[in-house]
Design a protein around this motif. Sequence first.
Motif, PDB file in Angstrom:
ATOM      1  N   SER A  19      62.340 160.081  18.496  1.00 53.47           N
ATOM      2  CA  SER A  19      62.027 158.676  18.753  1.00 53.47           C
ATOM      3  C   SER A  19      62.111 157.780  17.514  1.00 53.47           C
ATOM      4  O   SER A  19      62.603 156.649  17.618  1.00 53.47           O
ATOM      5  N   LEU A  22      65.724 156.823  17.028  1.00 54.53           N
ATOM      6  CA  LEU A  22      66.192 155.931  18.089  1.00 54.53           C
ATOM      7  C   LEU A  22      65.733 154.499  17.851  1.00 54.53           C
ATOM      8  O   LEU A  22      66.524 153.545  17.930  1.00 54.53           O
ATOM      9  N   ASP A 116      70.457 157.724  33.586  1.00 57.99           N
ATOM     10  CA  ASP A 116      71.216 158.833  33.002  1.00 57.99           C
ATOM     11  C   ASP A 116      71.743 159.790  34.063  1.00 57.99           C
ATOM     12  O   ASP A 116      72.810 160.375  33.905  1.00 57.99           O
ATOM     13  N   VAL A 258      67.151 158.446  25.485  1.00 60.29           N
ATOM     14  CA  VAL A 258      67.737 157.216  24.949  1.00 60.29           C
ATOM     15  C   VAL A 258      67.457 156.036  25.879  1.00 60.29           C
ATOM     16  O   VAL A 258      67.055 154.949  25.432  1.00 60.29           O
ATOM     17  N   GLU A 259      67.672 156.235  27.174  1.00 66.16           N
ATOM     18  CA  GLU A 259      67.476 155.152  28.138  1.00 66.16           C
ATOM     19  C   GLU A 259      66.030 154.658  28.156  1.00 66.16           C
ATOM     20  O   GLU A 259      65.775 153.444  28.123  1.00 66.16           O
ATOM     21  N   ARG A 275      72.820 151.549  23.885  1.00 68.59           N
ATOM     22  CA  ARG A 275      72.531 152.949  24.173  1.00 68.59           C
ATOM     23  C   ARG A 275      73.476 153.851  23.393  1.00 68.59           C
ATOM     24  O   ARG A 275      73.066 154.926  22.924  1.00 68.59           O
ATOM     25  N   MET A 278      72.300 154.201  19.788  1.00 63.94           N
ATOM     26  CA  MET A 278      71.086 155.016  19.731  1.00 63.94           C
ATOM     27  C   MET A 278      71.424 156.490  19.947  1.00 63.94           C
ATOM     28  O   MET A 278      70.907 157.367  19.247  1.00 63.94           O
ATOM     29  N   LEU A 279      72.308 156.754  20.893  1.00 65.18           N
ATOM     30  CA  LEU A 279      72.712 158.137  21.157  1.00 65.18           C
ATOM     31  C   LEU A 279      73.413 158.742  19.947  1.00 65.18           C
ATOM     32  O   LEU A 279      73.146 159.892  19.564  1.00 65.18           O
ATOM     33  N   ARG A 283      72.488 162.374  18.241  1.00 65.55           N
ATOM     34  CA  ARG A 283      73.304 163.462  18.767  1.00 65.55           C
ATOM     35  C   ARG A 283      73.824 164.324  17.616  1.00 65.55           C
ATOM     36  O   ARG A 283      74.335 163.800  16.633  1.00 65.55           O
TER      37      ARG A 283
END
Length: 284
Positions: A19, A22, A116, A258-259, A275, A278-279, A283
């Motif tokens: 988190s 993100l 998602d 992420v969502e 998104r 952030m991903l 990742r």
Amino acid sequence: MTEPLSFGLIGYPLGHSLSPELHQTALAEAGLIGIYELYPVAPLPDGKEQLESLLNRLRSGELHGLNVTIPHKQSVLPLLDELTPSAAIIGAANTLYMKSDKLVGDNTDAPGFWADLTHLPIQNASSALILGAGGAARAVVYALLTHGWTVRITDLRQEQVDSLYTHYSIQEIDSTKLAVIPFTPQAIEKAGLESDLVVNATPMGMHPNIEKCAWPDAIALPGQACIYDLVYNPMETRLLNHAAATGLPNRNGLGMLVEQAALAFEIWTGFSASRLHMLEAVRP
């Protein structure tokens, strides 16, 4: 000069949380100065004083928003002034903020899961088997029921299943499509064969217990179903490896993470974060 924003995550344990990455990504993209910190709070009753202290910091304006994860999504509810309609129906909150001098609890897990899930081939799907009945499962059940799905739930802890089912049976939501099945290989196998989607909403398979699997070893995965595992650490759980080996469409919970984070960030700041950015930040 604008006051730096201060956000954070309440839960336990939090050692592998993604988190902060993100939300720091979202803050940078929005051009906002701020920080997102982890607040490990032991399960109640041990963590009660610390939990109340953090909520008081949010009330006072010292903090500007808090996320909540296991094991506090339900235990935090009595300490709030108000719940959004979806959080009230779900019976769990993962996003906290102040509005009109009231401490409000919202749930972005449900819309995050649904957003998602659409990456899997579910266009003609309408039935699901949910393994697990805790706070995360409540959000998954809500997302599916509100989209007209038939949902079966099961959990090793019968009291959790009974609590979830009883809760939804008295909410302003059509619960006629919600059913409970026993946590036995035979019942799970039968329900799986009648489902278009199997969701693991338990922590089984999560680091460090990566050898665990919510699906019983004694039975095969249903050959017609998509498999969704809310676990994202590791990215490939035993369940997902099993699904891939069987040729089933499958997805881990990173996209949902992420969502729900992006939705929480938008509630706090009014900014819709990318998104994709952030991903990419989390990742491997």
